[in-house]
Motif scaffolding. Structure first.
Motif, PDB file in Angstrom:
ATOM      1  N   SER A 161      42.616  13.758  53.419  1.00 37.94           N
ATOM      2  CA  SER A 161      42.543  12.051  53.571  1.00 37.94           C
ATOM      3  C   SER A 161      41.503  11.690  52.199  1.00 37.94           C
ATOM      4  N   ALA A 162      41.962  10.902  51.326  1.00 37.77           N
ATOM      5  CA  ALA A 162      41.187  10.389  50.400  1.00 37.77           C
ATOM      6  C   ALA A 162      40.191   9.521  50.662  1.00 37.77           C
ATOM      7  N   PHE A 163      40.325   8.751  51.879  1.00 41.35           N
ATOM      8  CA  PHE A 163      39.458   7.699  52.276  1.00 41.35           C
ATOM      9  C   PHE A 163      38.475   8.277  52.929  1.00 41.35           C
ATOM     10  N   SER A 164      38.875   9.605  54.055  1.00 39.08           N
ATOM     11  CA  SER A 164      37.537  10.037  54.764  1.00 39.08           C
ATOM     12  C   SER A 164      36.723  10.852  54.047  1.00 39.08           C
ATOM     13  N   ARG A 165      37.303  11.225  52.899  1.00 43.78           N
ATOM     14  CA  ARG A 165      36.275  12.144  51.694  1.00 43.78           C
ATOM     15  C   ARG A 165      35.371  11.058  51.162  1.00 43.78           C
ATOM     16  N   TRP A 166      36.043   9.930  51.004  1.00 45.19           N
ATOM     17  CA  TRP A 166      34.999   8.704  50.632  1.00 45.19           C
ATOM     18  C   TRP A 166      34.223   8.453  51.406  1.00 45.19           C
ATOM     19  N   VAL A 167      34.467   8.421  52.607  1.00 46.47           N
ATOM     20  CA  VAL A 167      33.614   7.737  53.683  1.00 46.47           C
ATOM     21  C   VAL A 167      32.574   9.100  53.937  1.00 46.47           C
ATOM     22  N   LYS A 168      32.640  10.187  53.920  1.00 44.48           N
ATOM     23  CA  LYS A 168      31.688  11.644  53.749  1.00 44.48           C
ATOM     24  C   LYS A 168      30.603  11.206  52.929  1.00 44.48           C
ATOM     25  N   ASN A 169      31.270  11.125  51.632  1.00 42.37           N
ATOM     26  CA  ASN A 169      30.394  10.954  50.416  1.00 42.37           C
ATOM     27  C   ASN A 169      29.405   9.814  50.597  1.00 42.37           C
ATOM     28  N   VAL A 170      29.952   8.665  51.008  1.00 41.17           N
ATOM     29  CA  VAL A 170      29.128   7.377  51.113  1.00 41.17           C
ATOM     30  C   VAL A 170      28.230   7.792  52.201  1.00 41.17           C
ATOM     31  N   SER A 171      28.651   8.343  53.215  1.00 38.06           N
ATOM     32  CA  SER A 171      27.693   8.541  54.048  1.00 38.06           C
ATOM     33  C   SER A 171      26.375   9.395  53.957  1.00 38.06           C
ATOM     34  N   ALA A 172      26.684  10.294  52.662  1.00 38.60           N
ATOM     35  CA  ALA A 172      25.680  10.967  52.185  1.00 38.60           C
ATOM     36  C   ALA A 172      24.341  10.285  51.045  1.00 38.60           C
ATOM     37  N   LEU A 173      24.941   9.131  50.965  1.00 38.30           N
ATOM     38  CA  LEU A 173      24.265   8.454  50.107  1.00 38.30           C
ATOM     39  C   LEU A 173      22.628   8.064  50.453  1.00 38.30           C
ATOM     40  N   GLU A 174      21.702   8.006  49.765  1.00 35.16           N
ATOM     41  CA  GLU A 174      20.314   7.428  50.347  1.00 35.16           C
ATOM     42  C   GLU A 174      20.413   6.133  49.877  1.00 35.16           C
ATOM     43  N   LEU A 175      20.534   5.151  51.047  1.00 33.20           N
ATOM     44  CA  LEU A 175      20.510   3.708  50.768  1.00 33.20           C
ATOM     45  C   LEU A 175      19.567   3.064  51.799  1.00 33.20           C
TER      46      LEU A 175
END
Length: 383
Positions: free
Chosen positions: A242-256
């Motif tokens: 899933s392209a979206f689930s990979r995006w979610v994983k990468n966004v979740s790893a961002l320091e925000l």
């Protein structure tokens, strides 16, 4: 000398082979990773525009395109586009048949392994082509949710046809379990059940018409073809990307900042809720593959390892679900989470239908005296 952290040996007379660790593993450790011998996207999954690389099943949509299609909202905008892993500028396609790949490497690997044979036969694509008719016939016999596809068998035949050492690749396929029945318990594989009896020979004849089967004549006797279906049904490992689930994983790893993180997480939850309303649980590019080492792993309803696809392609990872001691057998579950939570009777019914055995793991032995099944489970089961 074999330096892997596991070994294959007989687990028991009833179970046959199993994988046993040579050293200790901590929860979360990767025990091994593996590429499939062959894999293929499910027919209905591709038909519903789940775009995936024909070779490795990597998504060909961007995360935003994926989210738009699954929510039905064409104006949806995803922030952090840099977190999308889809590299659309690398996507290639076969000049002859238009089959798409995530990059030139996958295209070349596919050509060398199976696509040369199949492409030559699909060069003039039309609805009357034997290969197209074969797939359409399969689709009318096997509606979603899918657990197998006739095109995986077609790729197996093509791999043999293209192999320089044909007997070698045939021998590798023969290592997979291909029992059609469990004679001791009088169980027949689900793909060979009564409702398919009249259709199996139709598929066999259609495959002979669509493909050059001279290299594998034993596969296309009536018994041989049933064994081929059982091989795919018993050993096929589901693959989901899933392209979206990979995006979610990468966004979740961002320091925000905390307030931004809260807002981003709320938006992600909202998008998943909207997807659920449109497509339910059918979120992924889905297919099935044959993995030589993974196929030796036995089942337990209380597994000590999990199957993952962390790279959003067909590379499989076996990860420790808890601490594992040296010489302990690695066990995964053949059932999904919902099935695992059902009664012992329901689990046994699924395992006997799809994998031709009755489970005797610790959980099943403890529940042997439990009530067989609830009425809700009986109504819901569609195995």
């Amino acid at each position: 000398m074999d330096s892997s952290g596991y070994e294959i040996r007989i687990a028991s007379e009833e179970k046959g082979y199993g994988l046993f660790v040579r050293k200790a593993y901590k929860e979360g450790d990767i025990i091994f990773e593996e590429k499939p011998l062959v894999c293929c996207q499910f027919a209905w999954n591709a038909n519903y525009k789940y775009l995936a690389c024909d070779y490795c099943l990597r998504p060909l949509e961007s995360a935003e395109e994926n989210a738009r299609r699954l929510t039905g909202k064409n104006d949806l905008i995803l922030p952090f586009p840099e977190c999308c892993e889809t590299e659309k500028d690398l996507i290639t396609e076969c000049e002859d048949c238009g089959t798409k790949f995530c990059g030139i490497e996958c295209q070349m690997d596919a050509w060398d392994r199976y696509h040369k044979s199949l492409c030559l036969q699909t060069r003039q694509i039309n609805e009357r082509h034997p290969l197209i008719q074969l797939q359409e016939t399969w689709k009318q016999m096997h509606y979603p949710p899918e657990t197998a596809t006739i095109m995986l068998l077609a790729r197996m035949v093509a791999m043999v046809n293209q192999a320089s050492e044909k007997q070698s690749i045939i021998s590798i396929f023969s290592e997979f379990c291909n029992r059609t029945t469990n004679d001791t318990q009088e169980i027949t594989h689900n793909l060979l059940g009564e409702k398919f009896i009249g259709q199996i020979d139709v598929l066999r004849q259609m495959m002979q018409k669509a493909l050059n089967t001279e290299s594998v004549p034993k596969w296309f006797t009536p018994d041989g073809f049933q064994g081929l279906l059982a091989l795919v049904g018993t050993n096929g490992q589901g693959i989901g990307t899933s392209a979206f689930s990979r995006w979610v994983k990468n966004v979740s790893a961002l320091e925000l900042p905390n307030d931004q993180r809260i807002q981003v997480d709320k938006n992600i939850d909202r998008i998943y809720d909207e997807m659920d309303e449109v497509v339910g649980t059918f979120l992924n590019c889905e297919g099935s593959g044959l993995y030589i080492t993974q196929s030796k792993l036995n089942h337990s309803c209380v597994p000590n390892a999990t199957v993952e696809f962390p790279y959003s392609n067909n590379i499989l990872t076996i990860r420790a679900a808890r601490d594992i001691k040296p010489q302990e057998e690695i066990c995964i579950t053949y059932l999904d989470e919902c099935q695992l939570e059902r009664s012992r009777h329901s689990r046994q019914k699924a395992l006997s239908s799809l994998y031709l055995f009755s489970c005797k793991c610790a959980k099943c032995e403890e529940q042997v005296c439990d009530p067989d099944i609830t009425s809700d489970e009986d109504d819901d089961e569609d195995i």
